[in-house]
Motif scaffolding. Sequence first.
Motif, PDB file in Angstrom:
ATOM      1  N   ARG A   1      -9.063 -66.118 -23.565  1.00  0.00           N
ATOM      2  CA  ARG A   1      -7.917 -67.041 -23.652  1.00  0.00           C
ATOM      3  C   ARG A   1      -7.931 -67.977 -22.434  1.00  0.00           C
ATOM      4  O   ARG A   1      -8.238 -67.571 -21.328  1.00  0.00           O
ATOM      5  N   ARG A   2      -7.587 -69.232 -22.690  1.00  0.00           N
ATOM      6  CA  ARG A   2      -7.503 -70.188 -21.603  1.00  0.00           C
ATOM      7  C   ARG A   2      -6.278 -71.085 -21.807  1.00  0.00           C
ATOM      8  O   ARG A   2      -5.804 -71.245 -22.924  1.00  0.00           O
ATOM      9  N   THR A   3      -5.798 -71.668 -20.711  1.00  0.00           N
ATOM     10  CA  THR A   3      -4.678 -72.621 -20.811  1.00  0.00           C
ATOM     11  C   THR A   3      -5.064 -73.920 -20.113  1.00  0.00           C
ATOM     12  O   THR A   3      -5.727 -73.905 -19.082  1.00  0.00           O
ATOM     13  N   ASP A   4      -4.657 -75.042 -20.730  1.00  0.00           N
ATOM     14  CA  ASP A   4      -4.934 -76.350 -20.123  1.00  0.00           C
ATOM     15  C   ASP A   4      -3.791 -76.662 -19.149  1.00  0.00           C
ATOM     16  O   ASP A   4      -2.648 -76.889 -19.574  1.00  0.00           O
ATOM     17  N   PRO A   5      -4.047 -76.655 -17.835  1.00  0.00           N
ATOM     18  CA  PRO A   5      -2.945 -76.873 -16.879  1.00  0.00           C
ATOM     19  C   PRO A   5      -2.299 -78.254 -17.017  1.00  0.00           C
ATOM     20  O   PRO A   5      -1.137 -78.441 -16.672  1.00  0.00           O
ATOM     21  N   ALA A   6      -3.050 -79.180 -17.617  1.00  0.00           N
ATOM     22  CA  ALA A   6      -2.497 -80.554 -17.726  1.00  0.00           C
ATOM     23  C   ALA A   6      -1.486 -80.644 -18.864  1.00  0.00           C
ATOM     24  O   ALA A   6      -0.448 -81.305 -18.778  1.00  0.00           O
ATOM     25  N   THR A   7      -1.752 -79.904 -19.948  1.00  0.00           N
ATOM     26  CA  THR A   7      -0.857 -80.056 -21.124  1.00  0.00           C
ATOM     27  C   THR A   7      -0.119 -78.766 -21.472  1.00  0.00           C
ATOM     28  O   THR A   7       0.803 -78.760 -22.258  1.00  0.00           O
ATOM     29  N   GLY A   8      -0.596 -77.650 -20.904  1.00  0.00           N
ATOM     30  CA  GLY A   8       0.020 -76.361 -21.261  1.00  0.00           C
ATOM     31  C   GLY A   8      -0.511 -75.826 -22.579  1.00  0.00           C
ATOM     32  O   GLY A   8      -0.166 -74.739 -23.028  1.00  0.00           O
ATOM     33  N   GLU A   9      -1.415 -76.595 -23.217  1.00  0.00           N
ATOM     34  CA  GLU A   9      -1.988 -76.175 -24.514  1.00  0.00           C
ATOM     35  C   GLU A   9      -2.825 -74.925 -24.314  1.00  0.00           C
ATOM     36  O   GLU A   9      -3.552 -74.792 -23.329  1.00  0.00           O
ATOM     37  N   ARG A  10      -2.708 -74.000 -25.272  1.00  0.00           N
ATOM     38  CA  ARG A  10      -3.477 -72.744 -25.183  1.00  0.00           C
ATOM     39  C   ARG A  10      -4.739 -72.839 -26.036  1.00  0.00           C
ATOM     40  O   ARG A  10      -4.697 -73.350 -27.172  1.00  0.00           O
ATOM     41  N   TYR A  11      -5.845 -72.333 -25.480  1.00  0.00           N
ATOM     42  CA  TYR A  11      -7.109 -72.328 -26.235  1.00  0.00           C
ATOM     43  C   TYR A  11      -7.680 -70.918 -26.218  1.00  0.00           C
ATOM     44  O   TYR A  11      -7.264 -70.056 -25.445  1.00  0.00           O
ATOM     45  N   HIS A  12      -8.687 -70.734 -27.107  1.00  0.00           N
ATOM     46  CA  HIS A  12      -9.439 -69.474 -27.079  1.00  0.00           C
ATOM     47  C   HIS A  12     -10.906 -69.858 -27.214  1.00  0.00           C
ATOM     48  O   HIS A  12     -11.277 -70.527 -28.199  1.00  0.00           O
ATOM     49  N   LEU A  13     -11.718 -69.489 -26.265  1.00  0.00           N
ATOM     50  CA  LEU A  13     -13.112 -69.985 -26.231  1.00  0.00           C
ATOM     51  C   LEU A  13     -13.860 -69.669 -27.512  1.00  0.00           C
ATOM     52  O   LEU A  13     -14.828 -70.342 -27.849  1.00  0.00           O
ATOM     53  N   MET A  14     -13.381 -68.632 -28.271  1.00  0.00           N
ATOM     54  CA  MET A  14     -14.094 -68.310 -29.526  1.00  0.00           C
ATOM     55  C   MET A  14     -13.293 -68.797 -30.741  1.00  0.00           C
ATOM     56  O   MET A  14     -13.815 -69.474 -31.603  1.00  0.00           O
ATOM     57  N   TYR A  15     -11.988 -68.466 -30.770  1.00  0.00           N
ATOM     58  CA  TYR A  15     -11.214 -68.769 -31.983  1.00  0.00           C
ATOM     59  C   TYR A  15     -10.687 -70.195 -31.989  1.00  0.00           C
ATOM     60  O   TYR A  15     -10.481 -70.779 -33.024  1.00  0.00           O
ATOM     61  N   LYS A  16     -10.406 -70.760 -30.775  1.00  0.00           N
ATOM     62  CA  LYS A  16      -9.809 -72.116 -30.731  1.00  0.00           C
ATOM     63  C   LYS A  16     -10.343 -72.833 -29.513  1.00  0.00           C
ATOM     64  O   LYS A  16      -9.649 -73.012 -28.512  1.00  0.00           O
ATOM     65  N   PRO A  17     -11.618 -73.234 -29.555  1.00  0.00           N
ATOM     66  CA  PRO A  17     -12.241 -73.869 -28.385  1.00  0.00           C
ATOM     67  C   PRO A  17     -11.626 -75.244 -28.104  1.00  0.00           C
ATOM     68  O   PRO A  17     -11.097 -75.879 -29.014  1.00  0.00           O
ATOM     69  N   PRO A  18     -11.669 -75.676 -26.824  1.00  0.00           N
ATOM     70  CA  PRO A  18     -11.115 -76.996 -26.471  1.00  0.00           C
ATOM     71  C   PRO A  18     -11.943 -78.102 -27.126  1.00  0.00           C
ATOM     72  O   PRO A  18     -13.147 -77.957 -27.310  1.00  0.00           O
ATOM     73  N   PRO A  19     -11.285 -79.189 -27.523  1.00  0.00           N
ATOM     74  CA  PRO A  19     -11.972 -80.251 -28.284  1.00  0.00           C
ATOM     75  C   PRO A  19     -12.945 -81.058 -27.423  1.00  0.00           C
ATOM     76  O   PRO A  19     -13.890 -81.623 -27.944  1.00  0.00           O
ATOM     77  N   THR A  20     -12.742 -81.136 -26.091  1.00  0.00           N
ATOM     78  CA  THR A  20     -13.652 -81.987 -25.284  1.00  0.00           C
ATOM     79  C   THR A  20     -14.149 -81.216 -24.058  1.00  0.00           C
ATOM     80  O   THR A  20     -13.497 -80.267 -23.594  1.00  0.00           O
ATOM     81  N   MET A  21     -15.281 -81.636 -23.530  1.00  0.00           N
ATOM     82  CA  MET A  21     -15.822 -81.027 -22.326  1.00  0.00           C
ATOM     83  C   MET A  21     -14.856 -81.234 -21.157  1.00  0.00           C
ATOM     84  O   MET A  21     -14.705 -80.394 -20.291  1.00  0.00           O
ATOM     85  N   GLN A  22     -14.167 -82.375 -21.198  1.00  0.00           N
ATOM     86  CA  GLN A  22     -13.232 -82.719 -20.096  1.00  0.00           C
ATOM     87  C   GLN A  22     -12.139 -81.651 -20.006  1.00  0.00           C
ATOM     88  O   GLN A  22     -11.842 -81.127 -18.943  1.00  0.00           O
ATOM     89  N   ILE A  23     -11.600 -81.309 -21.190  1.00  0.00           N
ATOM     90  CA  ILE A  23     -10.546 -80.254 -21.199  1.00  0.00           C
ATOM     91  C   ILE A  23     -11.186 -78.928 -20.806  1.00  0.00           C
ATOM     92  O   ILE A  23     -10.661 -78.167 -19.997  1.00  0.00           O
ATOM     93  N   GLN A  24     -12.376 -78.658 -21.377  1.00  0.00           N
ATOM     94  CA  GLN A  24     -13.058 -77.386 -21.118  1.00  0.00           C
ATOM     95  C   GLN A  24     -13.149 -77.133 -19.608  1.00  0.00           C
ATOM     96  O   GLN A  24     -12.898 -76.047 -19.119  1.00  0.00           O
ATOM     97  N   LYS A  25     -13.484 -78.222 -18.862  1.00  0.00           N
ATOM     98  CA  LYS A  25     -13.743 -78.054 -17.409  1.00  0.00           C
ATOM     99  C   LYS A  25     -12.472 -77.659 -16.656  1.00  0.00           C
ATOM    100  O   LYS A  25     -12.540 -76.952 -15.654  1.00  0.00           O
ATOM    101  N   ARG A  26     -11.296 -78.128 -17.149  1.00  0.00           N
ATOM    102  CA  ARG A  26     -10.088 -77.857 -16.333  1.00  0.00           C
ATOM    103  C   ARG A  26      -9.305 -76.646 -16.824  1.00  0.00           C
ATOM    104  O   ARG A  26      -8.247 -76.298 -16.301  1.00  0.00           O
ATOM    105  N   LEU A  27      -9.839 -75.945 -17.856  1.00  0.00           N
ATOM    106  CA  LEU A  27      -9.098 -74.796 -18.408  1.00  0.00           C
ATOM    107  C   LEU A  27      -8.934 -73.697 -17.366  1.00  0.00           C
ATOM    108  O   LEU A  27      -9.811 -73.477 -16.529  1.00  0.00           O
ATOM    109  N   MET A  28      -7.828 -72.988 -17.419  1.00  0.00           N
ATOM    110  CA  MET A  28      -7.550 -71.890 -16.485  1.00  0.00           C
ATOM    111  C   MET A  28      -7.407 -70.579 -17.266  1.00  0.00           C
ATOM    112  O   MET A  28      -6.926 -70.566 -18.399  1.00  0.00           O
ATOM    113  N   GLN A  29      -7.798 -69.477 -16.617  1.00  0.00           N
ATOM    114  CA  GLN A  29      -7.594 -68.148 -17.229  1.00  0.00           C
ATOM    115  C   GLN A  29      -6.428 -67.487 -16.501  1.00  0.00           C
ATOM    116  O   GLN A  29      -6.351 -67.501 -15.272  1.00  0.00           O
TER     117      GLN A  29
END
Length: 480
Positions: A392-420
């Motif tokens: 599980r990861r959270t985007d600190p900029a938007t608060g959007e929640r992602y999951h690297l397997m079930y709900k991966p971030p749409p862009t590399m830019q978001i991927q880089k700033r994700l927090m666990q």
Amino acid sequence: MDATTAPHQIPVEMPQYGERHHIFEIMQVMLQELLIHQPEEPIQFMLNHLRRDNDMVPRIFILGPPASGKTTIAMWLCKHLNASLITKQNLIRNEFSVIAAKAATVFGANQAIPDSMLMELLEERLTNDECVSKGWILDGIPETREQALMIQTCGISPRHVIVLSAPDTVLIERNLGKRIDPYNGEVYHTTFDWPSDTEVQSRLKVPLGISEEETAKRLMEYHKNINRILPSYPKILKVISSDQPCVDVFYQALTYVQSQHRSNAPFTPKILLCGPTGSGKSLQAALLAQKYGIINVCCGHLLKEALASNSNIGEYIRPFFEQEMQVPDQIIIRVLINRLSKQDCIRCGWVLHGFPQDLNQATLLDNAGFMPNRVFFLNVPYDSVIERLTLRRTDPATGERYHLMYKPPPTMQIQKRLMQHPEDTEEKVKLKIDSFYRNSSLLEDYFDDVIYVNGDQDPYTVFEYIESGIILPLPTKVTL
Ligand SMILES: Nc1ncnc2c1ncn2[C@@H]1O[C@H](COP(=O)(O)OP(=O)(O)OP(=O)(O)O)[C@@H](O)[C@H]1O
Ligand SMILES: Nc1nc2c(ncn2[C@@H]2O[C@H](COP(=O)(O)OP(=O)(O)O)[C@@H](O)[C@H]2O)c(=O)[nH]1
């Protein structure tokens, strides 16, 4: 609004008492008996009915085509449930019955028993003490709609009806291997159910009426009647395929006859979801609260709310949070009592998760008068929990929640700033899982009728299973 104008609130203890003692069901059965029998002395009738205390004894019909296994399953159920097996044959053999002697003359001539005589035999048998006190299983009766209607008119009402089914070709072939033990009427099969005892093997007999022609003829008769019989039992019917091993048929039948049909009793859900971290408690609690309007009570969230409220109890809790220590049980239970005692929880019911996590906490909840009436344990394999939580990861900029397997971030830019979340590291998750399983067996033993749920499925499948466990009354455990 003073006490005289406030809406009248039913005291908490009333619905709890009604649920605990099945008052609504008792009254419902009594009313049904009164309307069916319409006794001249209803008070005496009700007293006799209550004294018998036999509302929960087995009252089962086993229907199905020839060779489908009715007698086999009926016999096994009778042994397991300690109920009386009733067939046309043993109704006739009742040597203490004048009606039976007369019917034996008719039946012995290999003619069908007149329906009126069959009803007399049935009424006579079902009113004897053993059937009244221990229950009964009817094997292969009714055979026609006329018999079904006559049985209803006599006030004979089953609680469960099982209809066995299998392809005609299977049944014709199967019947050829049928064998009967003349000593006790037990049914065996040369291929599927051969007795281990050589003495029994040696005395088995080939029953009459099992040839292909005779079975085919009986099958035609059965298919002509069954669809006119079933509408008599719309809500208590279960069809079970008997084109599978006897044992599997038996366990499906046993599970069904031990289940309780949906009750109309007013029921305030007090649901407890237990399971290791990541097993889906929060998600299922949210789905239940949304669908049924019950109150979602998450212990962790309650403590954080108390902390944020700067209340006295919040100040108590603060040092424990700051030092990342376990909040004492006595404080947690006070927060929970305060929340579960509110009108919305009493009126709508609640779903609790995150507490209790051990035996002491379960005892505190019980002593506080908040025992759940449905307890679910969600089982999810260790690897699945690790996969769910540590990716599980959270985007600190938007608060959007992602999951690297079930709900991966749409862009590399978001991927880089994700927090666990610091609590989602494998090490922290493993500690929580181990802590849960250290206490779970004592917790499971503390609650009656725990319902185990496979939480390692898609959320809505899990939710449907939990839902069925809430809507249907808990199965009655047979204590022999
Ligand atoms: N699920 C099953 N798989 C294989 N064989 C079975 C199964 N159930 C019963 N049998 C065998 O099929 C034969 C018929 O079983 P049984 O007499 O119980 O059926 P029934 O429905 O009572 O038949 P009938 O109505 O003709 O009395 C028996 O030899 C029994 O051992
Ligand atoms: N595949 C799957 N994931 C689930 C299910 N329930 C929850 N999850 C996911 O697992 C994680 C933990 O769920 P949560 O309900 O917080 O578990 P809790 O710790 O038991 O409350 C979340 O990311 C959910 O999206 C489920 O039934 N199936």
